[in-house]
Design an enzyme around this catalytic site. Structure first.
Site, mmCIF file in Angstrom:
data_model
loop_
_atom_site.group_PDB
_atom_site.id
_atom_site.type_symbol
_atom_site.label_atom_id
_atom_site.label_comp_id
_atom_site.label_asym_id
_atom_site.label_seq_id
_atom_site.Cartn_x
_atom_site.Cartn_y
_atom_site.Cartn_z
ATOM 1 N N THR A 126 0.722 -1.341 -0.061
ATOM 2 C CA THR A 126 0.105 0.039 0.169
ATOM 3 C C THR A 126 0.831 1.322 -0.087
ATOM 4 O OG1 THR A 126 -1.454 1.302 1.401
ATOM 5 C CG2 THR A 126 -0.198 -0.410 2.451
ATOM 6 N N ASP A 127 0.295 2.260 -0.335
ATOM 7 C CA ASP A 127 0.869 3.759 -0.546
ATOM 8 C C ASP A 127 1.326 4.002 0.792
ATOM 9 O OD1 ASP A 127 -1.748 4.328 0.032
ATOM 10 O OD2 ASP A 127 -1.936 5.828 -1.324
ATOM 11 N N GLU A 128 0.649 3.798 1.781
ATOM 12 C CA GLU A 128 0.346 3.862 3.280
ATOM 13 C C GLU A 128 1.579 3.902 3.897
ATOM 14 O OE1 GLU A 128 -3.137 3.494 5.557
ATOM 15 O OE2 GLU A 128 -4.404 3.330 3.649
ATOM 16 N N TYR A 150 -1.501 -0.228 11.150
ATOM 17 C CA TYR A 150 -1.925 -0.910 10.011
ATOM 18 C C TYR A 150 -0.506 -0.650 9.061
ATOM 19 C CZ TYR A 150 -3.381 -1.373 5.148
ATOM 20 O OH TYR A 150 -3.254 -1.761 3.675
ATOM 21 N N LYS A 154 2.157 -3.341 7.548
ATOM 22 C CA LYS A 154 2.464 -3.541 6.053
ATOM 23 C C LYS A 154 3.805 -3.219 5.733
ATOM 24 C CE LYS A 154 -0.146 -4.443 3.015
ATOM 25 N NZ LYS A 154 -0.480 -5.807 2.586
ATOM 26 N N PRO A 205 -20.512 10.046 8.540
ATOM 27 C CA PRO A 205 -19.390 10.808 9.676
ATOM 28 C C PRO A 205 -18.177 10.852 8.945
ATOM 29 C CG PRO A 205 -19.627 8.144 9.775
ATOM 30 C CD PRO A 205 -20.484 8.340 8.517
HETATM 31 P P1 NAD Z 1 -9.761 -7.041 2.563
HETATM 32 O O1 NAD Z 1 -9.701 -6.615 4.148
HETATM 33 O O2 NAD Z 1 -11.271 -6.871 1.954
HETATM 34 O O3 NAD Z 1 -9.531 -8.245 2.428
HETATM 35 C C1 NAD Z 1 -8.599 -9.202 3.055
HETATM 36 C C2 NAD Z 1 -8.834 -10.698 2.820
HETATM 37 O O4 NAD Z 1 -7.796 -11.385 3.457
HETATM 38 C C3 NAD Z 1 -10.181 -11.346 3.526
HETATM 39 O O5 NAD Z 1 -10.821 -12.222 2.573
HETATM 40 C C4 NAD Z 1 -9.930 -12.028 4.686
HETATM 41 O O6 NAD Z 1 -10.591 -12.940 5.065
HETATM 42 C C5 NAD Z 1 -8.204 -12.204 4.299
HETATM 43 N N1 NAD Z 1 -7.527 -12.738 5.543
HETATM 44 C C6 NAD Z 1 -7.158 -11.879 6.468
HETATM 45 N N2 NAD Z 1 -6.305 -12.235 7.235
HETATM 46 C C7 NAD Z 1 -6.164 -13.730 6.742
HETATM 47 C C8 NAD Z 1 -5.042 -14.619 7.426
HETATM 48 N N3 NAD Z 1 -4.735 -14.581 8.385
HETATM 49 N N4 NAD Z 1 -5.125 -15.636 6.581
HETATM 50 C C9 NAD Z 1 -5.937 -15.801 5.451
HETATM 51 N N5 NAD Z 1 -6.534 -14.933 4.969
HETATM 52 C C10 NAD Z 1 -6.734 -13.891 5.611
HETATM 53 O O7 NAD Z 1 -8.471 -5.958 1.941
HETATM 54 P P2 NAD Z 1 -8.523 -5.529 0.575
HETATM 55 O O8 NAD Z 1 -8.955 -4.172 0.637
HETATM 56 O O9 NAD Z 1 -9.223 -6.553 -0.398
HETATM 57 O O10 NAD Z 1 -7.002 -5.256 0.557
HETATM 58 C C11 NAD Z 1 -6.156 -6.630 -0.056
HETATM 59 C C12 NAD Z 1 -4.638 -6.075 0.033
HETATM 60 O O11 NAD Z 1 -4.383 -4.852 -0.612
HETATM 61 C C13 NAD Z 1 -4.332 -5.789 1.418
HETATM 62 O O12 NAD Z 1 -2.809 -6.517 1.492
HETATM 63 C C14 NAD Z 1 -3.925 -4.705 1.464
HETATM 64 O O13 NAD Z 1 -3.148 -4.122 2.428
HETATM 65 C C15 NAD Z 1 -3.804 -3.855 0.139
HETATM 66 N N6 NAD Z 1 -4.181 -2.548 -0.164
HETATM 67 C C16 NAD Z 1 -5.449 -2.342 -0.215
HETATM 68 C C17 NAD Z 1 -6.005 -1.049 -0.514
HETATM 69 C C18 NAD Z 1 -7.369 -0.740 -0.561
HETATM 70 O O14 NAD Z 1 -7.708 0.441 -0.913
HETATM 71 N N7 NAD Z 1 -8.518 -1.651 0.075
HETATM 72 C C19 NAD Z 1 -5.117 -0.042 -1.039
HETATM 73 C C20 NAD Z 1 -3.735 -0.510 -1.282
HETATM 74 C C21 NAD Z 1 -3.386 -1.932 -0.801
HETATM 75 P P1 TYD Z 2 -10.675 4.101 4.700
HETATM 76 O O1 TYD Z 2 -11.518 3.779 3.537
HETATM 77 O O2 TYD Z 2 -10.562 3.852 6.265
HETATM 78 O O3 TYD Z 2 -9.048 4.229 3.983
HETATM 79 P P2 TYD Z 2 -7.734 4.668 4.445
HETATM 80 O O4 TYD Z 2 -7.687 5.170 5.861
HETATM 81 O O5 TYD Z 2 -6.870 3.251 4.536
HETATM 82 O O6 TYD Z 2 -7.070 5.612 3.351
HETATM 83 O O7 TYD Z 2 -10.692 5.812 4.844
HETATM 84 C C1 TYD Z 2 -10.487 6.806 3.960
HETATM 85 C C2 TYD Z 2 -10.427 8.307 4.291
HETATM 86 O O8 TYD Z 2 -11.845 8.420 4.816
HETATM 87 C C3 TYD Z 2 -9.582 8.518 5.261
HETATM 88 O O9 TYD Z 2 -8.955 9.913 5.094
HETATM 89 C C4 TYD Z 2 -10.521 8.272 6.708
HETATM 90 C C5 TYD Z 2 -11.775 9.023 6.035
HETATM 91 N N1 TYD Z 2 -13.006 8.116 6.744
HETATM 92 C C6 TYD Z 2 -13.877 9.183 7.143
HETATM 93 O O10 TYD Z 2 -13.879 10.277 7.176
HETATM 94 N N2 TYD Z 2 -14.977 8.664 7.925
HETATM 95 C C7 TYD Z 2 -15.217 7.163 7.828
HETATM 96 O O11 TYD Z 2 -15.976 6.772 8.553
HETATM 97 C C8 TYD Z 2 -14.190 6.497 7.475
HETATM 98 C C9 TYD Z 2 -14.313 4.907 7.372
HETATM 99 C C10 TYD Z 2 -13.144 7.006 6.781
#
Ligand code: NAD
Ligand code: TYD
Length: 342
Positions: A126-128, A150, A154, A205
């Site tokens: 992730t970019d985070e 988090y 990562k 929110p």
């Molecule tokens: P998500 O939370 O929707 O899904 C995570 C999945 O992993 C779930 O199906 C969960 O059951 C499974 N999981 C969790 N712990 C596990 C374990 N110990 N063993 C096996 N399976 C397990 O997440 P997502 O948003 O789809 O993110 C997927 C990946 O992409 C993550 O690595 C996250 O860090 C990365 N990522 C997400 C975003 C985003 O915006 N969602 C952005 C950048 C990177």
């Molecule tokens: P989120 O989807 O949790 O992703 P991340 O924190 O990993 O970027 O949140 C996206 C943005 O939205 C972040 O700046 C936090 C904000 N946010 C709210 O303002 N209210 C909410 O209820 C949530 C879940 C997020």
């Protein structure tokens, strides 16, 4: 796709399931195994049709358990690790499961990838990991400065990957993308929470002043970038993935309300998230050299996403019920009470 067989961990989650659906649709000859622990974030419904039709082999198992990883990785040519604990707010409450899955789980996968000599290991990051950006775009060589538990977890996973690439010459690549949105995203995350709250006639929110920025990428664009990096990326390298059009949360919330047909009066400014990263900004030229470019504009993709949640009300109502409802109410009651302005 040149891959004969792939293991997708976390394939029942948001990005993982979109990735699996894309590969099954566009590369039907590739044998797909999904390993997923089905935590609160995992949902077998996301890929149930593919599992039922035999296009995907599903194994319920935990990447924290070496035995489960060993079985699932058998015969995998390429491993895509999407499995992770992913919600920043939850990590602020409790980080142990993040450390276990995002670091220890990654280590287990790397160990077996090495032992079984997989052709390529792809770590989805992730970019985070770069932390909050004050105007500067981070490139792949920027220092890691995680701003919450988090992103620190990562970072741990990423660093272990780089160590395996250097020490054991494990052929791996890391992708670091910006915030994804699209179908099948869990309702705890910003965009689905706001869409579904708006549909239910609830408040939206918004944390702090609502001017925190995210560079939203449509999930399909990220999945295509991940495939491009898996196929053409260089061993041991990191690839940032982003569109490069950050926007404040407030504007996104207003767009959601417009699409759902509700007024902006539903927006409530609440207590800010602890340590809330102001903005993530990436320089993402490196992935473009591999031939990738986003295909989707934010506005139409958002419209499509809202339509998906409208058309799949049963999906999110099930996700939003029971345990999630309890978590949400506990988490937000305090903060909502502190909301002052509409
Ligand atoms: P998500 O939370 O929707 O899904 C995570 C999945 O992993 C779930 O199906 C969960 O059951 C499974 N999981 C969790 N712990 C596990 C374990 N110990 N063993 C096996 N399976 C397990 O997440 P997502 O948003 O789809 O993110 C997927 C990946 O992409 C993550 O690595 C996250 O860090 C990365 N990522 C997400 C975003 C985003 O915006 N969602 C952005 C950048 C990177
Ligand atoms: P989120 O989807 O949790 O992703 P991340 O924190 O990993 O970027 O949140 C996206 C943005 O939205 C972040 O700046 C936090 C904000 N946010 C709210 O303002 N209210 C909410 O209820 C949530 C879940 C997020």
């Amino acid at each position: 796709m040149p891959f004969r067989s792939i293991l997708v961990t976390g394939g029942a989650g948001f990005i993982g399931s979109n990735f699996v659906r894309m590969v099954a649709r566009e590369h039907p000859k590739t044998v797909i195994t999904v390993l997923d622990a089905l935590t609160y974030a995992g949902n077998l419904e996301n890929i149930a049709d593919l599992v039922d039709s035999g296009s995907v082999r599903f194994i319920k198992g935990d990447i924290r358990e070496p035995a489960a990883v060993r079985v699932a990785m058998d015969n995998a040519e390429v491993v895509f690790n999407f499995a992770a604990e992913t919600h920043v707010d939850r990590s602020i409450e409790e980080a142990a499961s993040f450390i276990e899955t995002d670091i220890q789980g990654t280590y287990n996968l790397l160990n077996f990838a090495r032992e079984l000599k997989v052709k390529r290991y792809v770590q989805i990051s992730t970019d985070e990991v770069y932390g909050s950006s004050a105007g500067k775009d981070f490139d792949e060589t920027s220092p890691l400065r995680p701003g919450n538990p988090y992103s620190a977890s990562k970072c741990g996973g990423d660093l272990m990957c780089l160590a395996f690439a250097n020490t054991y010459r494990l052929p791996l690549v890391i992708t670091r993308s910006s915030n994804n949105f699209g179908p099948y995203q869990h309702v705890e995350k910003f965009i689905p929470l706001f869409i579904t709250n708006a549909m239910e006639g609830k408040d939206l929110p918004l944390y702090g002043d609502g001017l925190h920025e995210r560079d939203w990428i449509f999930v399909e664009d990220n999945c295509r970038a991940i495939l491009a990096v898996a196929e053409k990326g260089n061993d041991g390298e990191v690839y940032n993935i982003a569109v490069g059009k950050s926007q404040p949360n407030l504007r996104v919330a207003e767009l959601i309300l417009k699409h759902v047909g509700k007024t902006n009066s539903r927006i409530v400014f609440i207590e800010d998230r602890k340590g809330h990263d102001r903005a993530y900004r990436l320089a993402a030229e490196k992935v473009r050299v591999l031939g990738w470019a986003p295909r989707t504009e934010f506005a139409p993709a958002m419209e499509e996403t809202v339509r998906w949640y409208v058309d799949n009300r049963g999906w999110w109502e099930r996700v939003k019920s029971g345990a999630f409802r309890e978590y949400y109410e506990k988490q937000y009651k305090d903060k909502l009470a502190k909301g002052k302005t509409k």
